[in-house]
Design a protein around this motif. Structure first.
Motif, PDB file in Angstrom:
ATOM      1  N   HIS A  68       0.824  -1.215   0.000  1.00 61.04           N
ATOM      2  CA  HIS A  68       0.000   0.000   0.000  1.00 61.04           C
ATOM      3  C   HIS A  68       0.857   1.264   0.000  1.00 61.04           C
ATOM      4  O   HIS A  68       0.485   2.270  -0.612  1.00 61.04           O
ATOM      5  CB  HIS A  68      -0.945  -0.027   1.200  1.00 61.04           C
ATOM      6  N   ARG A  69       1.990   1.184   0.659  1.00 59.90           N
ATOM      7  CA  ARG A  69       2.892   2.342   0.669  1.00 59.90           C
ATOM      8  C   ARG A  69       3.487   2.577  -0.713  1.00 59.90           C
ATOM      9  O   ARG A  69       3.721   3.722  -1.116  1.00 59.90           O
ATOM     10  CB  ARG A  69       4.005   2.127   1.698  1.00 59.90           C
ATOM     11  N   ALA A  70       3.720   1.492  -1.458  1.00 64.33           N
ATOM     12  CA  ALA A  70       4.246   1.625  -2.816  1.00 64.33           C
ATOM     13  C   ALA A  70       3.262   2.372  -3.702  1.00 64.33           C
ATOM     14  O   ALA A  70       3.661   3.183  -4.550  1.00 64.33           O
ATOM     15  CB  ALA A  70       4.558   0.246  -3.395  1.00 64.33           C
ATOM     16  N   ILE A  71       1.977   2.103  -3.511  1.00 70.00           N
ATOM     17  CA  ILE A  71       0.962   2.832  -4.282  1.00 70.00           C
ATOM     18  C   ILE A  71       0.991   4.311  -3.920  1.00 70.00           C
ATOM     19  O   ILE A  71       0.925   5.188  -4.794  1.00 70.00           O
ATOM     20  CB  ILE A  71      -0.440   2.242  -4.035  1.00 70.00           C
ATOM     21  N   ALA A  72       1.099   4.597  -2.619  1.00 71.84           N
ATOM     22  CA  ALA A  72       1.145   5.996  -2.179  1.00 71.84           C
ATOM     23  C   ALA A  72       2.372   6.704  -2.747  1.00 71.84           C
ATOM     24  O   ALA A  72       2.305   7.889  -3.089  1.00 71.84           O
ATOM     25  CB  ALA A  72       1.147   6.066  -0.652  1.00 71.84           C
ATOM     26  N   LEU A  73       3.489   5.998  -2.863  1.00 74.78           N
ATOM     27  CA  LEU A  73       4.675   6.588  -3.473  1.00 74.78           C
ATOM     28  C   LEU A  73       4.442   6.874  -4.951  1.00 74.78           C
ATOM     29  O   LEU A  73       4.873   7.919  -5.473  1.00 74.78           O
ATOM     30  CB  LEU A  73       5.878   5.659  -3.291  1.00 74.78           C
ATOM     31  N   LEU A  74       3.750   5.970  -5.644  1.00 72.23           N
ATOM     32  CA  LEU A  74       3.447   6.185  -7.059  1.00 72.23           C
ATOM     33  C   LEU A  74       2.519   7.375  -7.256  1.00 72.23           C
ATOM     34  O   LEU A  74       2.533   8.012  -8.306  1.00 72.23           O
ATOM     35  CB  LEU A  74       2.803   4.930  -7.664  1.00 72.23           C
ATOM     36  N   ALA A  75       1.720   7.682  -6.230  1.00 74.36           N
ATOM     37  CA  ALA A  75       0.787   8.806  -6.323  1.00 74.36           C
ATOM     38  C   ALA A  75       1.521  10.134  -6.390  1.00 74.36           C
ATOM     39  O   ALA A  75       0.999  11.123  -6.922  1.00 74.36           O
ATOM     40  CB  ALA A  75      -0.177   8.794  -5.144  1.00 74.36           C
TER      41      ALA A  75
END
Length: 216
Positions: A133-140
């Motif tokens: 989930h943190r990886a998605i937030a980084l991609l955001a």
């Protein structure tokens, strides 16, 4: 040791379950454990109190445990934030701003989370699930959303660790992760946001019971 490092280490002791909810934590205990003076420990505890992980007590602080309503509220906030970060990640993918390597790292995070859950490793399952989930937030590409999510995640993990005695619904969780990856990879912001919110709502229901994942 710098104050920021002391903060990170104290935070990790709490989030990893070394200091359990309701347990008092003293400056003296932490300074001896970390082999630092009490001044950086005191500053770290002040930051952690503002993060909602500890509260002042008669001697030192106590690790916070969210009550049912507060935990429900935390899941609602998490669902909104993760819906936003998934949407933003999909927008960036549609605009050609995300590299194939970045998307591959997201898949790798999902793979590791699934492997840990199927192996029955609760600690690693939690760690890799959070990394996904943190990886998605980084991609955001939104640092504020990432910072807020980190705080909400910490509070949820500390308060739910005792009830998550086994990996929760590994098959369901992995399927929802893959749907989320597919929506982001296809550059579909609305579908990505919906998948993220539905996934967090399902997780809230697994922890709190039926109908608990619905927004108020």
């Amino acid at each position: 040791m710098q104050t920021a490092t002391v903060y990170d280490r104290v935070r990790e002791l709490i989030v990893s379950g070394v200091y359990l909810p309701g347990r008092p934590v003293t400056e003296q205990d932490l300074s001896e454990r970390l082999e630092v003076s009490r001044t950086p420990v005191r500053e770290a505890l002040r930051r952690l109190e503002s993060d909602g992980l500890v509260r002042g007590a008669r001697r030192g602080v106590t690790v916070v445990e969210l009550d049912r309503k507060a935990l429900r509220d935390a899941y609602h906030v998490r669902a909104s934030l993760e819906g936003l970060t998934a949407e933003l990640a999909a927008v960036r993918q549609r605009a050609g701003e995300l590299s194939p390597a970045a998307l591959n790292r997201l898949v790798a995070c999902a793979d590791r989370a699934d492997e840990a859950s199927k192996a029955g490793d609760l600690t690693e399952g939690i760690r890799h699930n959070r990394a996904f989930h943190r990886a998605i937030a980084l991609l955001a590409g939104n640092p504020l959303a990432l910072d807020l999510l980190d705080r909400v995640w910490d509070q949820i993990i500390v308060s739910t660790r005792a009830v998550l005695t086994a990996p929760e619904g590994p098959g369901r969780v992995d399927g929802e992760h893959r749907a989320l990856i597919a929506a982001i990879t296809a550059g579909r912001p609305e579908a990505a946001a919906e998948s993220a919110r539905d996934h967090i709502a399902a997780t809230a229901r697994a922890v709190l019971g039926p109908n608990e994942g619905e927004a108020p």
